[in-house]
Design an enzyme around this catalytic site. Structure first.
Site, PDB file in Angstrom:
ATOM      1  CE  LYS A 129      -4.312   0.942   0.086  1.00 34.11           C
ATOM      2  NZ  LYS A 129      -5.456   0.317  -0.736  1.00 34.11           N
ATOM      3  CG  ASP A 169      -7.383   3.274  -1.216  1.00 31.91           C
ATOM      4  OD1 ASP A 169      -8.118   2.236  -1.017  1.00 31.91           O
ATOM      5  OD2 ASP A 169      -7.205   3.932   0.191  1.00 31.91           O
TER       6      ASP A 169
HETATM    7  P1  NDP Z   1     -13.018   7.409  -2.892  1.00 30.08           P
HETATM    8  O1  NDP Z   1     -11.987   8.439  -2.764  1.00 30.08           O
HETATM    9  O2  NDP Z   1     -13.521   7.412  -4.165  1.00 30.08           O
HETATM   10  O3  NDP Z   1     -14.258   7.775  -1.916  1.00 30.08           O
HETATM   11  C1  NDP Z   1     -14.004   7.883  -0.596  1.00 30.08           C
HETATM   12  C2  NDP Z   1     -15.510   8.286   0.055  1.00 30.08           C
HETATM   13  O4  NDP Z   1     -15.355   8.046   1.614  1.00 30.08           O
HETATM   14  C3  NDP Z   1     -15.883   9.832  -0.104  1.00 30.08           C
HETATM   15  O5  NDP Z   1     -17.260   9.897  -0.225  1.00 30.08           O
HETATM   16  C4  NDP Z   1     -15.209  10.384   1.022  1.00 30.08           C
HETATM   17  O6  NDP Z   1     -15.617  11.650   1.358  1.00 30.08           O
HETATM   18  C5  NDP Z   1     -15.437   9.242   2.221  1.00 30.08           C
HETATM   19  N1  NDP Z   1     -14.599   9.404   3.005  1.00 30.08           N
HETATM   20  C6  NDP Z   1     -13.229   9.525   3.187  1.00 30.08           C
HETATM   21  N2  NDP Z   1     -12.394   9.860   4.251  1.00 30.08           N
HETATM   22  C7  NDP Z   1     -13.462  10.033   5.179  1.00 30.08           C
HETATM   23  C8  NDP Z   1     -13.683  10.287   6.391  1.00 30.08           C
HETATM   24  N3  NDP Z   1     -12.730  10.559   7.331  1.00 30.08           N
HETATM   25  N4  NDP Z   1     -14.895  10.473   6.990  1.00 30.08           N
HETATM   26  C9  NDP Z   1     -16.080  10.131   6.288  1.00 30.08           C
HETATM   27  N5  NDP Z   1     -15.842  10.012   4.932  1.00 30.08           N
HETATM   28  C10 NDP Z   1     -14.890   9.822   4.385  1.00 30.08           C
HETATM   29  O7  NDP Z   1     -12.594   6.157  -2.354  1.00 30.08           O
HETATM   30  P2  NDP Z   1     -12.844   4.704  -2.705  1.00 30.08           P
HETATM   31  O8  NDP Z   1     -14.344   4.508  -2.991  1.00 30.08           O
HETATM   32  O9  NDP Z   1     -11.986   4.068  -3.718  1.00 30.08           O
HETATM   33  O10 NDP Z   1     -12.362   4.026  -1.206  1.00 30.08           O
HETATM   34  C11 NDP Z   1     -13.470   3.667  -0.221  1.00 30.08           C
HETATM   35  C12 NDP Z   1     -13.014   2.684   0.719  1.00 30.08           C
HETATM   36  O11 NDP Z   1     -12.903   1.505  -0.173  1.00 30.08           O
HETATM   37  C13 NDP Z   1     -11.529   3.154   1.409  1.00 30.08           C
HETATM   38  O12 NDP Z   1     -11.599   2.215   2.509  1.00 30.08           O
HETATM   39  C14 NDP Z   1     -10.664   1.993   0.346  1.00 30.08           C
HETATM   40  O13 NDP Z   1      -9.442   1.526   1.073  1.00 30.08           O
HETATM   41  C15 NDP Z   1     -11.542   0.763   0.079  1.00 30.08           C
HETATM   42  N6  NDP Z   1     -11.125   0.034  -1.062  1.00 30.08           N
HETATM   43  C16 NDP Z   1     -11.232   0.667  -2.320  1.00 30.08           C
HETATM   44  C17 NDP Z   1     -10.977  -0.185  -3.516  1.00 30.08           C
HETATM   45  C18 NDP Z   1     -11.153   0.766  -4.912  1.00 30.08           C
HETATM   46  O14 NDP Z   1     -11.044  -0.283  -5.773  1.00 30.08           O
HETATM   47  N7  NDP Z   1     -11.178   1.771  -4.987  1.00 30.08           N
HETATM   48  C19 NDP Z   1     -10.530  -1.377  -3.409  1.00 30.08           C
HETATM   49  C20 NDP Z   1     -10.704  -2.097  -2.100  1.00 30.08           C
HETATM   50  C21 NDP Z   1     -11.134  -1.224  -1.025  1.00 30.08           C
HETATM   51  P3  NDP Z   1     -14.879  12.979   1.214  1.00 30.08           P
HETATM   52  O15 NDP Z   1     -15.036  13.183  -0.322  1.00 30.08           O
HETATM   53  O16 NDP Z   1     -15.700  13.983   1.914  1.00 30.08           O
HETATM   54  O17 NDP Z   1     -13.679  12.871   1.697  1.00 30.08           O
END
Ligand code: NDP
Length: 448
Positions: A129, A169
């Site tokens: 990571k 991510d």
């Molecule tokens: P994105 O950046 O596309 O979206 C993240 C979302 O989570 C946004 O809506 C963001 O809101 C919200 N968020 C992030 N940090 C916080 C916080 N501290 N409190 C509240 N809301 C928060 O990321 P992904 O959708 O790609 O990833 C989401 C999760 O899935 C993560 O845990 C990631 O590790 C996991 N994941 C992702 C994969 C992928 O293929 N993308 C694969 C496997 C796991 P805001 O915009 O306001 O920050």
């Protein structure tokens, strides 16, 4: 205290002492170790070869300075990381996260989890990571581009198509992957599949964008089917509004469920009428193009209301946490259970605090830990690597079929190792099934 509990306590004390202050890393290790110690209690070879002790030590951690210039001409300075955790079963593979909360503890927890997750997919991928405390929010495209280019100036020497293949991510989507890949290609003068999640014009794979969200829903579908149930007519609460959350909504709709919430760091929206395809397209545009806040949804759609905090107080049958780590506390878990929630599939990594997991496990609901539930993303990344190496592109139908098969295989591995008298312990099943392959590869290598 029995002998296994005593070993576990001593082991965790050692981990905490060697990695002071790394709260998220301790949490991830503790969740895994609590299920692995009982499993290896009668398998002395794993103790003798210090397998778990070696698994919690990353192969390598790279930390570097990332200077960049903002649009006003100010020189800014960020910290970049790549944690190469374990390459026993394949080259390092895992995403890059750009978020102000990124630090070594967060990336070590993610790299550790990734090692088990990648093993569960059945594909030859090790765990890693990386990322930076850079915040893409509020930055112009040119600023993001200059940051990505500076980040790659250092990262390029540590990665390669057979060494380490990063992906996206939180905060790293199609735009960032494009800038990173463009810079890698320019520095190295080679066009290779060194990143996944690429655009379709330059070696990306169909359904990679959708795969994590789709996969988390397929996993829930498999757990329900195992008990003779389905998603048809179920009310689903989802957090996040990024890549994972939005495609989870899409798949819930396809399978007859009703998604009623989405969130971001400003709060959540509740739409009791459901987030249908038209509303979802609006959200995807809001987040990927206009880069706005989720509250705007309630201005656009009068059926919805906006609230501060997290969506877990909304009554639902199924919860899909898809935002970030530790977004379900013990109190949130208890509220979900009290309101009748019967299943949780973790799209985000480690979204549930340990006490929240205990509550779900105690209630024996269908609880799918992230390393199993969200493995669909990295599985399709693995298939992107295969397509790049073979210089071919598979169809959407073929890839969706492979994704479904992978999620079912992971489900069945969890059942094989997690079957209890009257329920399946998916947490123990996922940890043990992921552990065995990596551990046995390490045994083959001797003292490395
Ligand atoms: P994105 O950046 O596309 O979206 C993240 C979302 O989570 C946004 O809506 C963001 O809101 C919200 N968020 C992030 N940090 C916080 C916080 N501290 N409190 C509240 N809301 C928060 O990321 P992904 O959708 O790609 O990833 C989401 C999760 O899935 C993560 O845990 C990631 O590790 C996991 N994941 C992702 C994969 C992928 O293929 N993308 C694969 C496997 C796991 P805001 O915009 O306001 O920050």
């Amino acid at each position: 205290m029995d002998k296994t509990a005593e070993y576990l306590k001593r082991f965790m004390n050692g981990v905490k002492k060697r990695n002071p202050g790394e709260r998220e890393f301790h949490q991830a290790v503790s969740e895994v170790a609590a299920t692995i110690f009982p499993y290896i209690a009668d398998k002395p070879i794993y103790h003798k070869m210090q397998i778990l002790e070696r698994m919690v030590e990353p192969d390598r951690v790279v930390m570097f300075r990332v200077p960049w210039t903002d649009d006003k001409g100010n020189i800014r300075n960020q910290r970049g990381y790549r944690v190469q955790f374990n390459n026993s079963i394949g080259p390092y593979k895992g995403g890059l996260r750009f978020h102000p909360s990124v630090n070594l503890s967060v990336l070590k927890f993610l790299g550790f989890e990734q090692t088990f997750k990648n093993s569960l997919t059945g594909l030859p991928m090790g765990g890693a990571k990386g990322g930076s405390d850079f915040n893409p929010k509020g930055k112009t495209d040119n600023e993001v581009m200059r940051f990505c280019q500076s980040f790659m100036i250092e990262l390029h020497r540590h990665i390669g198509e057979d060494t380490d293949i990063p992906a996206g991510d939180i905060g790293v989507g199609a735009r960032e992957i494009g800038y990173l890949f463009g810079q890698y290609k320019r520095i190295e003068n080679r066009f290779v599949g060194v990143l996944t999640g690429k655009g379709m014009e330059f070696g990306g794979s169909k359904i990679r964008t959708e795969a994590t969200g789709y996969g988390a829903v397929y996993f829930m579908q498999n757990m329900l089917a195992h008990t003779g149930d389905s998603l048809e007519g179920k009310t689903v609460s989802i957090s996040g509004s990024g890549n994972v959350a939005t495609y989870a909504v899409e798949k819930i709709n396809h399978l007859g469920g009703k998604a009623v919430t989405l969130s971001d760091s400003s709060g959540f929206i509740h739409d009791p009428e459901g987030i249908d395809a038209g509303k979802l397209a609006w959200v995807i545009d809001l987040k990927n193009k206009r880069r706005g806040r989720i509250g705007e949804y309630a201005d656009e759609y009068k059926s919805a209301t906006f609230h501060e905090g997290r969506p877990w107080g909304v009554p639902c049958d199924i919860a899909l946490p898809c935002a970030t780590q530790n977004e379900i506390s013990q109190a949130d878990a208890e509220t979900l259970l009290k309101n009748g929630c019967m299943g949780v599939s973790e799209g985000a990594n480690m979204p549930t605090e340990l006490a929240g997991i205990d509550a779900f496990q105690h209630a024996k609901i269908l609880y799918a830990p992230s390393k199993a539930a969200n493995a669909g993303g990295v599985a399709v990344s693995g298939l992107e690597m295969s397509q790049n190496s073979a210089r071919i592109a598979w169809s959407e139908a073929d890839l969706d079929k492979l994704l479904k098969e992978t999620m079912l295989k992971i489900h069945d591995s969890c059942v094989a190792y997690g079957q209890k008298k009257d329920h399946v312990d998916y947490l123990a099943g996922a940890n043990i099934a992921g552990f065995i392959k990596v551990a046995d590869a390490m045994l083959s290598f001797g003292h490395t």
